[in-house]
Design an enzyme around this catalytic site. Structure first.
Site, mmCIF file in Angstrom:
data_model
loop_
_atom_site.group_PDB
_atom_site.id
_atom_site.type_symbol
_atom_site.label_atom_id
_atom_site.label_comp_id
_atom_site.label_asym_id
_atom_site.label_seq_id
_atom_site.Cartn_x
_atom_site.Cartn_y
_atom_site.Cartn_z
ATOM 1 N N ASP A 124 4.481 45.455 -6.980
ATOM 2 C CA ASP A 124 3.985 45.815 -5.653
ATOM 3 C C ASP A 124 3.692 47.316 -5.572
ATOM 4 O O ASP A 124 4.121 48.110 -6.434
ATOM 5 C CB ASP A 124 5.059 45.421 -4.628
ATOM 6 C CG ASP A 124 4.507 45.137 -3.248
ATOM 7 O OD1 ASP A 124 3.339 45.478 -2.990
ATOM 8 O OD2 ASP A 124 5.258 44.592 -2.409
ATOM 9 N N ASP A 171 -1.382 39.717 2.260
ATOM 10 C CA ASP A 171 -0.141 39.341 2.949
ATOM 11 C C ASP A 171 -0.420 38.320 4.038
ATOM 12 O O ASP A 171 0.508 37.724 4.586
ATOM 13 C CB ASP A 171 0.508 40.582 3.579
ATOM 14 C CG ASP A 171 1.391 41.311 2.583
ATOM 15 O OD1 ASP A 171 1.691 40.738 1.518
ATOM 16 O OD2 ASP A 171 1.774 42.457 2.858
HETATM 17 C C1 DGJ Z 1 4.425 43.773 0.392
HETATM 18 C C2 DGJ Z 1 4.003 42.516 -0.308
HETATM 19 O O1 DGJ Z 1 2.643 42.286 -0.128
HETATM 20 C C3 DGJ Z 1 4.853 41.360 0.200
HETATM 21 O O2 DGJ Z 1 4.430 40.165 -0.380
HETATM 22 C C4 DGJ Z 1 6.290 41.643 -0.116
HETATM 23 O O3 DGJ Z 1 6.478 41.662 -1.509
HETATM 24 C C5 DGJ Z 1 6.710 42.971 0.487
HETATM 25 N N1 DGJ Z 1 5.807 44.027 0.135
HETATM 26 C C6 DGJ Z 1 8.102 43.332 0.061
HETATM 27 O O4 DGJ Z 1 8.467 44.585 0.463
#
Ligand code: DGJ
Length: 752
Positions: free
Chosen positions: A485, A555
């Site tokens: 991430d 997301d």
């Molecule tokens: C952002 C990501 O896009 C989410 O899927 C998740 O992993 C969060 N960060 C966790 O902090």
């Protein structure tokens, strides 16, 4: 496929069975652009004495009043060029600019030599497409020299045998005694002979990434880019030009794509003669590279795809090239495991028991991979602390990642782990030990994003330290998958590791550091499946695909939103690269309630997985999930490796449709989605694509219910009748009225 050189006219012709790219040495020694499009006759296929130099316009007769001294007929003002400079009769945006010791930015790189080689050499430290065998591609490297500053510029072009694509990059070498400052270095520049195009771009923001935006080209500059330190949610490093009448299935389209994950610029400039200059590369703003004596600077690679058969054909070339000759490693050609991710199920509130419970339920219905998201390390109980400390939190996980990964494996599942290696919270042991390891500028505020700061990956010692701490965890445990991430853009981009004159290099050096860490981890742990992520789809670019063959698309997991996001993403990126999960309702981003069926029907067109605690579902829903997983297992080879066609755009109406067809055309799967219901809606037909016109296909709704037998010709020409979408008629497979957020899958199998 081959590259030919007409020595008499100094013309280079790169061609394969479908496309040609022509460039030539101009009278002044610089390079001119002649042609990019459908294949033209190669040497030996043309009438004797014929050559392509007539394609130059504005050279024999200068159309400008700013001409070379001693040659009233030569000006660069309206000449179509290959890698143009600013300042000597051309007033358009240049491909590069070098500030010299005397303050001048005027350069004169002229043809010195060239080399044609089989295959495709690697780029150093940068992601790039590749050839596995020497006969798959040919590369032309043209060396230009500027005598005054004693510098060389090498322009490299690769043409592929099996893809209608040209990959390009440029490389500068300083052989002189003074430093040179490169303030602009595009990966590609091309002057197209007219401006009768529409420009397509993928734009948006967090949770609505890569929406398709179309606009007609107009005189002047139109551009997209990123100055955020990563390719970003706002614009994607992709620019498409299509003729106004081009649609998904016919007409000319040219796609330009940058294999890079940092700041970028992609622009089209239409000049007064209706020449369209497309340039693409590292964004020149905040970029300034000091090239000391003996040093080289290599730009990232850009890929140009030409399609005569519409936007689907263009996308299919990108898909095939990026899936098989950009993505690498163990997972490249494999179907992807169906996963469960605990993020939306627990956020930061979990312990080992809770995780194992989620994993067990998921395993019972057929999920293959359990992914532990954020919160397993250091003092990470919220987003305010712990980032940077890559040691398992033993309060939550008494036996660490090793213990948990073994328990997950004992269930018969693979184990995956979330990391965010480029960041630190100030409340972390890492930051307390090394406060100067974050990107910052002394005496200036330090802006944060989500309470986190960006580690200075331009410095090798920082990358080394993070590498060592995460490699230790991976060595000690059994990790099969990593979700990498990256949750904020860069601000106050300054590094303590470099002198003042090199601060303009930090954005680029940062991303080189990211690539370096990825490469080291991939090399040591080749079995790990990497999925890149940046607050959802904030770094969904070809550069990342070289290291991580799949990326978290967004997301936003709402099925309706995902129609637009996945449809837009498909313009350049393969279906198998799109992380797509079924999540809970009401959806956590838009609070919409869609059916489990529609959520599944959208998520199938990607890697597929679940982003919720399946233990919260009813027995009936769990049975449906079991069915979805069985369906995906049966069809994922087709979905992830088949040929993808967009049929109906979510940006154009209420109904979205797409399909995949197997290479042998014996199988196909059509996804059809209706957002809002209506009564007595007009008849609907869906003209399918890519089928065998003479084959007989048995069509089944959702793979279960017979929908009749039709020839490929009927399905492609008359169309699949999808009219019983509308309310008022009982859809025959459900015995009940359809409603909002409605979807249907058609499974096609050729008979005999
Ligand atoms: C952002 C990501 O896009 C989410 O899927 C998740 O992993 C969060 N960060 C966790 O902090």
């Amino acid at each position: 496929m081959g590259i030919q050189y007409d020595a008499k006219h100094q013309v280079f012709h790169l061609c394969n069975d479908h496309i040609s790219y022509l460039l030539a040495v101009l009278r002044n020694g610089q390079l001119g652009q002649l042609y990019f499009g459908s294949r033209l006759p190669a040497a030996g296929e043309m009438p004797k004495g014929h050559d392509y130099t007539y394609l130059f316009e504005g050279v024999k007769r200068a159309t400008s009043s700013y001409v070379y001294e001693g040659d009233f007929t030569f000006s660069l003002e309206h000449v179509r060029q290959e890698y143009p400079a600013y300042g000597t009769t051309d007033y358009r945006m240049p491909a590069f600019e070098i500030r010299q010791e005397d303050g001048s930015r005027i350069t004169d790189f002229v043809y010195a030599s060239h080399e044609i080689m089989d295959g495709k050499p690697k780029l150093q430290g940068l992601p790039a497409t590749y050839a596995e065998r020497a006969d798959e591609a040919q590369t032309l490297a043209i060396t230009l020299r500027d005598e005054k500053i004693d510098a060389e510029l090498v322009l490299s072009y690769t043409i592929f045998r099996d893809f209608d694509a040209i990959a390009r990059h440029a490389c500068f070498q300083n052989n002189g005694s003074a430093d040179l400052d490169i303030t602009r270095a595009m990966s590609l520049s091309i002057d197209l002979p007219d401006a009768d195009y529409e420009m397509l771009q993928l734009s948006g923001w967090w949770a609505r990434e890569r929406h398709l935006v179309t606009r007609p080209l107009a005189p002047g500059i139109q551009s997209v880019g990123s100055l955020r330190g990563h390719s970003g949610h706002v614009h994607n490093p992709l620019l498409i030009l299509k003729r106004p009448h081009t649609d998904e299935s016919q007409g000319e389209a040219i796609g330009f794509s940058l294999v890079y994950s940092g700041n970028f610029l992609a622009q089209a400039e239409v000049d007064t003669m209706d020449v369209t200059r497309v340039s693409m590369g590292i964004h020149p703003h905040a970029f300034d590279w000091c090239l000391a004596r003996g040093e080289r600077f290599q730009t990232p690679e850009a890929v140009m795809v030409y399609a005569a058969g519409g936007l689907n054909a263009m996308s299919q070339t990108f898909h095939a090239l990026y899936r098989t000759r950009l993505a690498r490693g163990t997972w490249r050609d494999k179907v992807r495991p169906i996963l469960i991710n605990n993020w939306e199920a627990t956020y930061f509130d979990f312990d080992e028991d809770k995780l194992l419970k989620i994993a067990r339920t998921a395993h019972d219905v057929g999920v293959e991979l359990f992914v532990l998201d954020d919160g397993w390390f250091g003092a990470r109980c919220s987003d305010t602390s712990g980032l940077g400390d890559w040691q398992p939190n033993t309060d939550r996980l008494p036996n660490g990642i090793k213990g948990l990964s073994e328990k997950i494996h004992a269930l018969g599942m693979k184990f995956g782990l979330w990391v965010e290696l480029e960041m630190a919270n100030k409340d972390s042991d890492l930051y307390r030990a090394h406060p100067d390891w974050i990107l910052h500028v002394d005496g200036r505020r330090e802006s944060h994003g989500r309470n986190q700061y960006v580690l200075d990956f331009s410095r090798k010692e920082v990358v080394d330290c993070i590498h060592d701490s995460i490699a230790k965890v991976l060595r000690a445990s059994s990790v099969d998958y990593i979700k990498w991430d990256m949750n904020r853009s860069i601000t106050e981009c300054g590094s303590k590791g470099f002198p003042a004159k090199r601060q303009g290099e930090i954005f680029h050096r940062y991303i080189l550091g990211v690539y370096d860490l990825y490469e080291r981890l991939r090399t040591e742990f080749p079995h790990i499946l990497f999925e890149s992520c940046a607050s959802g789809g904030g770094r969904f670019d070809p550069g990342m695909l070289y290291y991580a063959p799949q990326a978290w698309t967004s997301d936003d997991t709402d099925a309706v939103e995902r129609l637009a996001i996945q449809y837009g993403t498909s313009y350049a990126y393969p279906i198998v690269s799109m992380g797509s999960h079924v999540s809970a309702v009401p959806n956590h981003q838009v609070f919409r309630e869609t059916s489990l069926k529609m959520r599944g029907d959208v998520a199938y067109f990607g890697t597929f997985g679940y982003e919720l605690d399946l233990g919260t579902l009813s027995a009936e829903e769990l049975a449906e999930v079991r069915g979805q997983i069985a369906f995906m297992k049966e069809h994922r080879e087709l979905i992830q490796h088949g040929t993808f066609y967009r049929l109906k755009s979510p940006f154009a109406g209420n109904v979205t449709a797409w399909m995949v067809v197997s290479a042998d055309k014996k199988e196909a799967l059509v996804g059809c989605y209706k957002v809002l219901n209506s009564t007595c809606s007009p008849f609907q037909r869906l003209r399918l694509q890519g089928l065998d016109a003479r084959a007989d296909y048995a069509v089944k709704i959702d793979g279960r219910m017979d929908f009749g037998d039709y020839t490929g010709a009927e399905l492609m020409r008359a169309g699949l009748v999808t009219s019983d979408f509308s309310a008022g008629e009982a859809p025959r497979e459900e015995g009940k009225h359809c409603t909002d957020y409605w979807s249907r899958l058609y499974v096609l199998k050729a008979k005999g």
